[in-house]
Write a protein that holds these residues in place. Structure first.
Motif, mmCIF file in Angstrom:
data_model
loop_
_atom_site.group_PDB
_atom_site.id
_atom_site.type_symbol
_atom_site.label_atom_id
_atom_site.label_comp_id
_atom_site.label_asym_id
_atom_site.label_seq_id
_atom_site.Cartn_x
_atom_site.Cartn_y
_atom_site.Cartn_z
ATOM 1 N N ILE A 161 0.719 -1.162 -0.008
ATOM 2 C CA ILE A 161 -0.039 0.028 0.076
ATOM 3 C C ILE A 161 0.692 1.220 0.001
ATOM 4 O O ILE A 161 0.488 2.294 -0.413
ATOM 5 C CB ILE A 161 -1.023 0.043 1.275
ATOM 6 C CG1 ILE A 161 -1.797 -1.364 1.311
ATOM 7 C CG2 ILE A 161 -1.857 1.428 1.212
ATOM 8 C CD1 ILE A 161 -2.809 -1.420 2.536
ATOM 9 N N LEU A 162 2.088 1.232 0.360
ATOM 10 C CA LEU A 162 2.748 2.341 0.725
ATOM 11 C C LEU A 162 3.121 3.322 -0.544
ATOM 12 O O LEU A 162 2.949 4.588 -0.317
ATOM 13 C CB LEU A 162 4.203 1.902 1.194
ATOM 14 C CG LEU A 162 4.298 1.503 2.743
ATOM 15 C CD1 LEU A 162 5.825 1.101 3.046
ATOM 16 C CD2 LEU A 162 3.955 2.660 3.511
ATOM 17 N N PRO A 163 3.225 2.818 -1.568
ATOM 18 C CA PRO A 163 3.401 3.669 -2.923
ATOM 19 C C PRO A 163 2.193 4.757 -3.011
ATOM 20 O O PRO A 163 2.531 5.776 -3.633
ATOM 21 C CB PRO A 163 3.474 2.739 -4.134
ATOM 22 C CG PRO A 163 4.108 1.375 -3.635
ATOM 23 C CD PRO A 163 3.421 1.370 -2.337
ATOM 24 N N VAL A 164 1.099 4.232 -2.753
ATOM 25 C CA VAL A 164 -0.216 5.129 -2.731
ATOM 26 C C VAL A 164 -0.489 6.123 -1.216
ATOM 27 O O VAL A 164 -1.159 7.017 -1.281
ATOM 28 C CB VAL A 164 -1.481 4.447 -3.271
ATOM 29 C CG1 VAL A 164 -1.919 3.731 -2.029
ATOM 30 C CG2 VAL A 164 -2.474 5.399 -3.932
ATOM 31 N N PHE A 165 0.348 5.485 -0.615
ATOM 32 C CA PHE A 165 0.142 6.148 0.794
ATOM 33 C C PHE A 165 0.476 7.980 0.930
ATOM 34 O O PHE A 165 -0.459 8.562 1.347
ATOM 35 C CB PHE A 165 0.784 5.487 2.041
ATOM 36 C CG PHE A 165 0.212 5.463 3.189
ATOM 37 C CD1 PHE A 165 -0.560 6.535 3.848
ATOM 38 C CD2 PHE A 165 -0.171 4.283 3.938
ATOM 39 C CE1 PHE A 165 -1.204 6.368 5.097
ATOM 40 C CE2 PHE A 165 -0.859 4.155 5.066
ATOM 41 C CZ PHE A 165 -1.304 5.246 5.556
ATOM 42 N N PRO A 166 1.426 8.136 0.291
ATOM 43 C CA PRO A 166 1.575 9.528 0.386
ATOM 44 C C PRO A 166 0.726 10.295 -0.265
ATOM 45 O O PRO A 166 0.166 11.534 0.143
ATOM 46 C CB PRO A 166 3.168 9.848 -0.223
ATOM 47 C CG PRO A 166 3.833 8.574 -0.093
ATOM 48 C CD PRO A 166 2.890 7.529 -0.187
ATOM 49 N N GLY A 200 -6.144 7.427 -3.054
ATOM 50 C CA GLY A 200 -5.339 6.368 -2.168
ATOM 51 C C GLY A 200 -6.406 5.489 -1.657
ATOM 52 O O GLY A 200 -5.821 4.307 -1.297
ATOM 53 N N TRP A 201 -7.266 5.772 -1.076
ATOM 54 C CA TRP A 201 -8.425 4.894 -0.283
ATOM 55 C C TRP A 201 -8.967 3.919 -1.308
ATOM 56 O O TRP A 201 -8.614 2.680 -1.066
ATOM 57 C CB TRP A 201 -9.524 5.511 0.143
ATOM 58 C CG TRP A 201 -10.614 4.916 0.695
ATOM 59 C CD1 TRP A 201 -11.892 4.693 0.259
ATOM 60 C CD2 TRP A 201 -10.519 3.606 1.814
ATOM 61 N NE1 TRP A 201 -12.722 3.564 0.717
ATOM 62 C CE2 TRP A 201 -11.962 3.000 1.774
ATOM 63 C CE3 TRP A 201 -9.571 3.303 2.478
ATOM 64 C CZ2 TRP A 201 -12.234 2.047 2.772
ATOM 65 C CZ3 TRP A 201 -9.670 2.201 3.415
ATOM 66 C CH2 TRP A 201 -11.099 1.806 3.367
ATOM 67 N N MET A 202 -9.337 4.130 -2.676
ATOM 68 C CA MET A 202 -9.830 3.002 -3.302
ATOM 69 C C MET A 202 -8.701 2.243 -3.874
ATOM 70 O O MET A 202 -8.918 0.981 -3.935
ATOM 71 C CB MET A 202 -10.509 3.852 -4.756
ATOM 72 C CG MET A 202 -11.612 4.089 -4.281
ATOM 73 S SD MET A 202 -12.397 5.123 -5.895
ATOM 74 C CE MET A 202 -11.484 6.666 -6.184
ATOM 75 N N ILE A 203 -7.165 2.565 -3.922
ATOM 76 C CA ILE A 203 -6.296 1.598 -4.276
ATOM 77 C C ILE A 203 -5.955 0.793 -2.954
ATOM 78 O O ILE A 203 -5.612 -0.265 -3.224
ATOM 79 C CB ILE A 203 -5.113 2.350 -4.860
ATOM 80 C CG1 ILE A 203 -5.166 3.227 -6.171
ATOM 81 C CG2 ILE A 203 -3.683 1.502 -4.887
ATOM 82 C CD1 ILE A 203 -4.108 3.961 -6.798
ATOM 83 N N SER A 204 -5.935 1.415 -1.978
ATOM 84 C CA SER A 204 -5.898 0.619 -0.624
ATOM 85 C C SER A 204 -6.845 -0.440 -0.473
ATOM 86 O O SER A 204 -6.368 -1.677 -0.062
ATOM 87 C CB SER A 204 -5.831 1.674 0.647
ATOM 88 O OG SER A 204 -4.799 2.511 0.507
ATOM 89 N N PRO A 235 -4.914 3.463 6.147
ATOM 90 C CA PRO A 235 -5.914 3.941 5.002
ATOM 91 C C PRO A 235 -7.217 4.352 5.672
ATOM 92 O O PRO A 235 -7.731 5.639 5.278
ATOM 93 C CB PRO A 235 -5.798 2.719 4.104
ATOM 94 C CG PRO A 235 -4.476 2.221 4.049
ATOM 95 C CD PRO A 235 -4.286 2.247 5.738
ATOM 96 N N PRO A 236 -7.942 3.434 6.320
ATOM 97 C CA PRO A 236 -9.419 3.827 6.811
ATOM 98 C C PRO A 236 -9.090 5.159 7.877
ATOM 99 O O PRO A 236 -9.993 5.859 7.855
ATOM 100 C CB PRO A 236 -9.988 2.682 7.319
ATOM 101 C CG PRO A 236 -8.916 1.694 7.724
ATOM 102 C CD PRO A 236 -7.705 2.056 6.479
#
Length: 378
Positions: A161-166, A200-204, A235-236
């Motif tokens: 998940i980290l690549p989309v976290f920022p 970010g939430w949807m990818i997570s 993420p949530p």
């Protein structure tokens, strides 16, 4: 030979293994400063303590940047290797997460009587969006285009998940700075915040499906990787937090001046969606906690232990905001207790981190996230 019977390891050899995962330390320290600022039951001197933690975060971030820059100067090819390594590359986004906690902290601890600070944060906001969005595209494309032997479903961890976290934390960044911006800038920041928080939430959420599949088919990860399960709490938690802060940061101008009834409607929606998301975070938190307790005696320190801290900062922050929104003193006391626990955990993990460096359990050949990368050098 050393006293422990192992051959001596030079500074150059150890600094080669200063990986991107080290930025989980300033990331967590900056998050702790934000949590101290927002905890509901303040006492005299807490703001000063938070300021000290924030300054410590700045120092740690600069030192970490200096250390990893030293690694890349000594071994120039290690920069490319670190960004292409199937494990270490996943931690490159922690640099950006550490940066965004500093930017959020600048708003809270930067004394807004400085007229230039809102303008500076506004510029940094758009630079941050551009860089983290490009990173999210490039990193996932690289993972998609890589040979299938690099990452497997059995090896899936929440670190994917980290690549989309920022880019996801754009929402919390927007919620922090929106209230001090001029009306023209305010609406664009809010829209950007909700846009990229949603991305970010949807990818997570898609990653959660793979995490469930991995856990169902192959069981829990090895003991040393189980702290990483706490990453799923983030993420949530941060999405709910962003929804609450963005909804309450709306100013009645532009679209919202023409549709004033939409403001309370969005705020009501944000309140209850945040509670739904909090429940998901709590479930992941319970799963991660039981998994760690089940095997804690067999765990040794790795930098992934900082997952004990940063995701739980988000979990504590959303609890604080839910308590404030629903005016529940009980929830606010729970949130205060969570703050105390996070502070204790931060101190414990920091102690283990220092101990691991001294005892040569990390920053050593074959023991870090860059394992299997470049050959050793002297």
């Amino acid at each position: 030979m050393n006293k422990d019977g192992m051959p001596p390891v030079s500074f150059k050899q150890r600094i080669q293994h200063f990986t991107w995962a080290w930025f989980t330390l300033p990331m967590s320290t900056g998050g702790l400063a934000l949590l101290l600022h927002n905890t509901p039951h303040q006492f005299p001197g807490l703001f000063t303590i938070g300021t000290i933690v924030y300054i410590l975060d700045l120092v740690v971030f600069v030192v970490a940047c200096g250390a990893i820059l030293t690694r890349f100067i000594l071994v120039p090819e290690s920069l490319t290797a670190s960004l292409l390594h199937p494990t270490e590359s996943l931690f490159f986004p922690t640099w950006w997460l550490a940066l965004v906690t500093i930017l959020n902290g600048a708003q809270l601890y930067g004394y807004l009587d400085s007229p230039w600070l809102p303008d500076a944060l506004f510029v940094m906001f758009w630079i941050y969006i551009a860089c983290t969005f490009i990173m999210a595209v490039v990193m996932y494309w690289n993972l998609f285009a890589a040979p299938p032997t690099r990452l497997t479903m059995q090896g899936m961890t929440p670190a994917w998940i980290l690549p989309v976290f920022p880019i996801m934390l754009t929402g919390t960044f927007a919620g922090t700075i929106a209230s001090v911006l001029a009306p023209g800038r305010h609406i664009t920041v809010l829209l950007a915040g909700i846009t990229f928080q949603g991305l970010g939430w949807m990818i997570s959420f898609l990653m959660y499906a793979m995490l469930f599949q991995r856990l169902m088919l192959y069981g829990l990860p090895p003991p040393n990787l189980r702290p990483g399960l706490f990453m799923a709490v983030g993420p949530p938690s941060f999405t709910g937090l962003a929804l609450l802060s963005l909804a309450r940061g709306i100013q009645p101008n532009g679209y919202f001046k023409a549709h004033p009834d939409s403001i309370p409607t969005l705020q009501y929606l944000a309140d209850f969606i945040a509670v739904f998301l909090w429940a998901l975070s709590f479930w992941f938190w319970c799963i991660a906690l039981v998994s760690v307790l089940h095997t804690c005696r067999r765990m040794t320190f790795h930098l992934v232990w900082w997952a004990f801290v940063f995701p739980n900062i988000g979990f504590s922050l959303i609890t604080i905001q839910i308590g404030l929104v629903f005016e529940s003193e009980s929830i606010q006391w729970v949130a205060s207790a969570m703050t105390v626990i996070v502070v204790i955990v931060w101190l414990v993990v920091l102690g283990f981190n220092v101990r691991a460096v001294i005892r040569k359990e990390i920053m050593m050949p074959g023991m870090d996230e860059d394992k299997g990368g470049l050959p050793e050098f002297r």
